[in-house]
Design an enzyme around this catalytic site. Structure first.
Site, PDB file in Angstrom:
ATOM      1  N   GLU A 191       0.856  -1.189   0.000  1.00  0.00           N
ATOM      2  CA  GLU A 191       0.000   0.000   0.000  1.00  0.00           C
ATOM      3  C   GLU A 191       0.892   1.240   0.000  1.00  0.00           C
ATOM      4  O   GLU A 191       0.482   2.331   0.343  1.00  0.00           O
ATOM      5  CB  GLU A 191      -0.959  -0.004   1.192  1.00  0.00           C
ATOM      6  CG  GLU A 191      -0.301  -0.114   2.542  1.00  0.00           C
ATOM      7  CD  GLU A 191      -1.311  -0.069   3.690  1.00  0.00           C
ATOM      8  OE1 GLU A 191      -2.131   0.861   3.724  1.00  0.00           O
ATOM      9  OE2 GLU A 191      -1.267  -0.961   4.549  1.00  0.00           O
TER      10      GLU A 191
ATOM     11  N   HIS B  94      -2.291 -11.135  11.408  1.00  0.00           N
ATOM     12  CA  HIS B  94      -1.866  -9.774  11.048  1.00  0.00           C
ATOM     13  C   HIS B  94      -1.736  -8.976  12.343  1.00  0.00           C
ATOM     14  O   HIS B  94      -2.646  -8.987  13.175  1.00  0.00           O
ATOM     15  CB  HIS B  94      -2.898  -9.129  10.124  1.00  0.00           C
ATOM     16  CG  HIS B  94      -2.736  -7.644  10.007  1.00  0.00           C
ATOM     17  ND1 HIS B  94      -1.532  -7.073   9.658  1.00  0.00           N
ATOM     18  CD2 HIS B  94      -3.593  -6.620  10.223  1.00  0.00           C
ATOM     19  CE1 HIS B  94      -1.679  -5.747   9.645  1.00  0.00           C
ATOM     20  NE2 HIS B  94      -2.915  -5.450   9.994  1.00  0.00           N
TER      21      HIS B  94
ATOM     22  N   CYS C  90      -3.443  -4.099   4.298  1.00  0.00           N
ATOM     23  CA  CYS C  90      -2.558  -5.106   4.897  1.00  0.00           C
ATOM     24  C   CYS C  90      -2.885  -6.530   4.450  1.00  0.00           C
ATOM     25  O   CYS C  90      -2.189  -7.472   4.822  1.00  0.00           O
ATOM     26  CB  CYS C  90      -2.609  -5.014   6.422  1.00  0.00           C
ATOM     27  SG  CYS C  90      -2.228  -3.371   7.031  1.00  0.00           S
TER      28      CYS C  90
END
Lengths: 425, 81
Positions: A90, A256, A122
């Site tokens: 990103e 994550h 993400c």
């Protein structure tokens, strides 16, 4: 555990993997104290350090530096089989040209290669990995390998006070880093369970990068979306995979990791929602099945696209692995899309990951003072998105420039007519 | 169950999640953030409240209230829907 119906037990997954955590880092507690943040229970957030990208480090240098040791270890005939380079980010530097073209060039890879980039906050790294795994499973080019690199840096070319305020919610956790993964039919590091995955996605405006050098977001909404996704993606996984059980099926879990406290919150949420597990048992389960995955994340901060693989690497570095073990992975990307999936690791996975000496490389990062960090934050030396020409000042933080340079680390040197020029130092 | 009763449950869950707030007076007008309840703890308070009142809705639907009273009103509206 039974695999989804109709999936053959073909091998595909991560053959080799490396994490690159940059050249400089900052103590997060020091930063919070400096900012005057009232964090009475700071320890609960499970943060220690974060990588800070220097002006001459960009998503390309992070990606190439993560991947180079993997490529160097290959025989020429193996390198010739890399037929796809996917960058997952990103932190793109151009709307058209993908980072993968630079990565491909600086790793000197063959020209019969697919080069492209994937974006979904993400979640990008998992999207890239699954793309590559399916390329291998489909056997469209038997024996081919793919290089997947998740690479992200925090944007801190903060134009004005407004931008700084927008960013404040995530400043302590925003890190930088890249994870390079060689994906093939010889998955020594992580053998993906084919067909064993679950997704949960819906439109939500939780965090975003609305301008070339800005980040914005709402921490509460993002946490809520993450929690909904964690539960939703696992429920979809269990719909596909007979007898899947969040408590029993996975020896270790890798999520994550925006920061460790959020992973802990999500784990607690899930254990409570699915099994009404009492708090003490939840804590013990977290310590045994998730704490190992935080080993690197708490040192580099949130690495966005690479974060779930930073967790996987940290787990492989620190967990006890005596026999083949199933690992559950959860990836979440704001906006939002998420996936819960699984694979098998072995003692060999651990030996191969430890041989990358990731921890030692993190130890060698330059520890920035708050004063140095503030200088960097002013952004005067940062190459902003859309810069046509620039010369990088490699001495902006003199002590950060390595004295032991061995010609194996890529840094940005200049931008000429939008073209980024890099040098090995 | 009316909104005031839901607010009482929220306040009890706040005290149980953050024991430091045991003795502090808390009213509908207070916001959890101002009380020093961090974002992870806030989500836990909401989850515990959902369990206590037997309501199942996605967490993102509960974003927006600025204080405990508004959260109680929203939960009340959701539980009637």
């Amino acid at each position: 555990m039974t695999r989804a119906v109709g999936i053959e037990a073909r091998a595909a997954g991560i053959e080799a993997m490396n994490v690159y955590g940059g050249m400089a880092c900052l103590d997060v507690k020091e930063l919070c104290l400096h900012r005057g943040l009232d964090m009475p229970r700071f320890e609960n957030l499970l943060m220690q350090e974060k990588t800070v990208a220097l002006p001459y480090e960009d998503p390309v240098t992070f990606a190439v530096n993560a991947a180079r040791p993997l490529i160097d270890a290959l025989a020429p005939e193996e390198r010739a089989r890399i037929e796809m380079v996917v960058t997952c980010t990103e932190s793109g530097i151009d709307f058209g040209k993908s980072l993968s073209t630079y990565v491909h060039a600086h790793l000197d890879l063959p020209s019969n290669c697919r080069l492209f980039e994937i974006k979904q906050a993400c979640y990008s790294g998992t999207a890239g990995l699954q793309m590559a795994v399916n390329f291998v499973l489909a056997q469209t080019s038997p024996g081919a390998k793919a290089l997947v690199v998740a690479t992200d840096i925090s944007r801190f070319a903060l134009a004005d006070a407004g931008a700084i305020e927008e960013w404040a919610y995530s400043e302590p956790s925003s890190g930088a880093g890249a994870v390079a993964m060689l994906v093939s039919d010889t998955p020594h590091v992580l053998r993906i369970d084919p067909g064993a995955y679950g997704n949960h996605g819906f439109e939500v405006m939780d965090t975003c990068r609305p301008g070339p050098d800005t980040e914005a977001g709402d921490a509460d909404l993002s946490l809520m979306a993450y929690l909904d996704c964690c539960e939703g993606a696992f429920r979809d996984y269990s719909r596909r995979v007979e007898k899947a059980d969040f408590r029993e099926s996975f020896g270790q879990l890798c999520f994550h990791t925006p920061f460790g406290g959020m992973v802990k919150g999500a784990h607690r949420h899930l254990m409570r929602r699915l099994y009404k597990t009492p708090p003490k048992e939840i804590e013990a389960d977290f310590q045994s099945r998730l704490a190992p995955s935080l080993a690197f994340g708490k040192r580099v901060g949130n690495t966005a696209g690479g974060s779930v693989f930073v967790a996987l690497a940290g787990m492989l570095e620190t967990a006890e692995i005596n026999a083949p073990m199933r690992v559950g992975l959860f990836s979440y990307g704001s906006g939002c899309c998420s996936e819960f999936y699984s694979g098998v690791v072995t003692p060999e996975s651990q030996a191969r990951l430890r041989a990358m000496r990731i921890s030692a490389a993190l130890d060698r990062r330059h520890r920035l003072t708050i004063a140095d960090y503030e200088t960097l934050l002013r952004g005067e030396s940062v190459v902003r998105f859309g810069t046509r020409d620039a010369e990088l000042n490699h001495q902006i933080v003199p002590d950060a420039w390595p004295v032991d340079a061995a010609g194996d680390r890529l840094v940005l040197d200049a931008v000429v007519g939008y073209h980024r020029k890099y040098i090995w130092i | 169950m009316d909104s005031d009763r839901i607010a009482e449950i929220i306040i009890a869950e706040i005290r149980s999640t953050v024991p430091e707030l045991e003795a502090q007076p808390i009213t509908r007008a207070d916001s959890m953030a101002d009380l020093g309840v961090d974002s992870i703890e806030r989500s836990e308070v909401i989850l515990a409240t959902l369990e206590a009142i037997g309501l199942k809705v996605p967490m993102v639907q509960l974003h927006g209230p600025r204080n405990i009273g508004e959260l109680a009103d929203l939960l009340h509206a959701k539980s009637k829907a």
